[in-house]
Design a protein around this motif. Structure first.
Motif, PDB file in Angstrom:
ATOM      1  N   GLY A  57      23.873  -4.281  -5.101  1.00 57.99           N
ATOM      2  CA  GLY A  57      25.294  -4.582  -5.043  1.00 57.99           C
ATOM      3  C   GLY A  57      26.160  -3.382  -5.343  1.00 57.99           C
ATOM      4  N   SER A  58      27.367  -3.655  -5.792  1.00 58.59           N
ATOM      5  CA  SER A  58      28.348  -2.606  -6.076  1.00 58.59           C
ATOM      6  C   SER A  58      28.712  -2.604  -7.556  1.00 58.59           C
ATOM      7  N   SER A  59      28.958  -1.413  -8.075  1.00 52.18           N
ATOM      8  CA  SER A  59      29.379  -1.300  -9.472  1.00 52.18           C
ATOM      9  C   SER A  59      30.829  -1.731  -9.651  1.00 52.18           C
ATOM     10  N   LEU A  60      31.537  -1.959  -8.536  1.00 51.12           N
ATOM     11  CA  LEU A  60      32.945  -2.341  -8.596  1.00 51.12           C
ATOM     12  C   LEU A  60      33.167  -3.844  -8.465  1.00 51.12           C
ATOM     13  N   ILE A  61      32.105  -4.576  -8.131  1.00 50.30           N
ATOM     14  CA  ILE A  61      32.216  -6.018  -7.935  1.00 50.30           C
ATOM     15  C   ILE A  61      31.207  -6.734  -8.821  1.00 50.30           C
ATOM     16  N   GLY A  62      31.677  -7.684  -9.591  1.00 49.66           N
ATOM     17  CA  GLY A  62      30.811  -8.427 -10.491  1.00 49.66           C
ATOM     18  C   GLY A  62      29.802  -9.304  -9.759  1.00 49.66           C
ATOM     19  N   LEU A 220      36.833 -10.621  -9.206  1.00 52.96           N
ATOM     20  CA  LEU A 220      35.769  -9.675  -8.851  1.00 52.96           C
ATOM     21  C   LEU A 220      35.451  -8.682  -9.957  1.00 52.96           C
ATOM     22  N   ASP A 221      36.192  -8.699 -11.040  1.00 58.49           N
ATOM     23  CA  ASP A 221      36.036  -7.716 -12.110  1.00 58.49           C
ATOM     24  C   ASP A 221      34.620  -7.735 -12.689  1.00 58.49           C
ATOM     25  N   PRO A 222      33.907  -6.603 -12.648  1.00 58.27           N
ATOM     26  CA  PRO A 222      32.532  -6.571 -13.167  1.00 58.27           C
ATOM     27  C   PRO A 222      32.456  -6.347 -14.675  1.00 58.27           C
ATOM     28  N   HIS A 223      33.608  -6.216 -15.337  1.00 56.57           N
ATOM     29  CA  HIS A 223      33.608  -5.884 -16.757  1.00 56.57           C
ATOM     30  C   HIS A 223      33.794  -7.099 -17.664  1.00 56.57           C
ATOM     31  N   ILE A 224      33.183  -7.016 -18.826  1.00 53.60           N
ATOM     32  CA  ILE A 224      33.432  -7.967 -19.905  1.00 53.60           C
ATOM     33  C   ILE A 224      33.809  -7.147 -21.135  1.00 53.60           C
TER      34      ILE A 224
END
Length: 286
Positions: A57-62, A220-224
């Motif tokens: 996948g992408s590091s920009l999409i969760g 879509l934020d991959p961050h927590i």
């Protein structure tokens, strides 16, 4: 010394502005963006590779990290909720479009309050911590009463209904101002009731962080938050057969600071963290 006419001076000034803006926006800015795109982490591909060497996948999409039954995979850090399609669908980016006034469930859609309450309870159960929150019932719905008064919106209470607990559920309160609280009957009309959220005795600062129960604006934020990642560390350590301290070190390694030092909050990229988790502490039995 001969002075040029006023009208000509204005035209010369306008031409200078056009020339400067053309150089800035038509030449300098595009060149700066091209240069920035060559810097690792700022441009180019965001594709990430899993521990097995395959595209992940992408590091920009969760992403969602679930098992075959759709339940949270206990061996992985869990992302925050997503309203993008069925979850992190890049073709359906979007928010839930519910605000702080969304506290009463409808037949077709749960309120934002109930969504938050249910998610908090689920996270609490998964992590073995207290998942209670203010204005939430023990069974994970919004603690909201529909109160009827003999004066319309004021006066003596004549009836009280737990709006988000449909019969035969047991109401979260036995009584309200001397009147027995009843469960909500399906298809009954409570539009004339006064909506009264009940805070309850949950802690003012819930154990389960806010980002664990709310979706980002894009979905879509991959961050927590570091707090949510840290909350999951004991479970990850137990499932991977490593120490909690080791898992926390990995979390810290993948924690990023605030943009430009002042914008936003510190975050942990769950996609990258889970890939690092598989590489550093492979799943037991894998």
């Amino acid at each position: 010394m001969t002075r040029i006419p006023h009208w000509l001076a204005q035209h010369v000034a306008a031409l200078r502005v056009v020339l400067v803006l053309t150089l800035l926006t038509g030449l300098a800015y595009p060149l700066a963006m091209v240069a920035a795109a060559q810097v690792p982490g700022l441009g180019g591909t965001s594709e990430v590779t899993g521990a097995d060497g395959r595209p992940a996948g992408s590091s920009l999409i969760g992403q969602t990290f679930t098992d075959a039954k759709g339940n949270p995979d206990k061996k992985y850090f869990q992302s925050r909720p997503s309203n993008a399609g069925t979850g992190y669908d890049a073709t359906a980016s979007g928010a839930g479009n519910q605000g702080p006034e969304s506290v009463v469930d409808t037949k077709d859609k749960p309120s934002l309050l109930t969504l938050v309450c249910g998610r908090s309870k689920a996270v609490g159960d998964l992590e073995g911590v207290d998942g209670s929150r203010p204005y939430c019932t023990d069974d994970g719905v919004g603690a909201v009463l529909g109160v009827f008064y003999d004066g319309g919106t004021s006066g003596r209470v004549t009836r009280a209904v737990s709006l988000n607990q449909a019969c035969p559920a047991k109401p979260f309160l036995t009584s309200y101002k001397g009147v027995r609280v009843t469960c909500a009957k399906p298809d009954a009309d409570y539009s004339h009731a006064v909506t009264v959220p009940v805070r309850g005795n949950a802690p003012a600062d819930p154990v389960v962080p806010a980002d664990a129960v709310t979706a980002s604006g894009s979905g879509l934020d991959p961050h927590i938050s570091p707090a949510y990642a840290t909350l999951q560390a004991p479970r990850i350590a137990r499932e991977r057969g490593v120490s909690t301290a080791d898992v926390r070190k990995l979390i810290e390694k993948y924690t990023t600071g605030r943009a430009l030092g002042v914008l936003g909050e510190r975050g942990v990229n769950v996609v990258e963290l889970n890939i690092a988790l598989d590489r550093t502490y492979p799943k037991q039995g894998a």
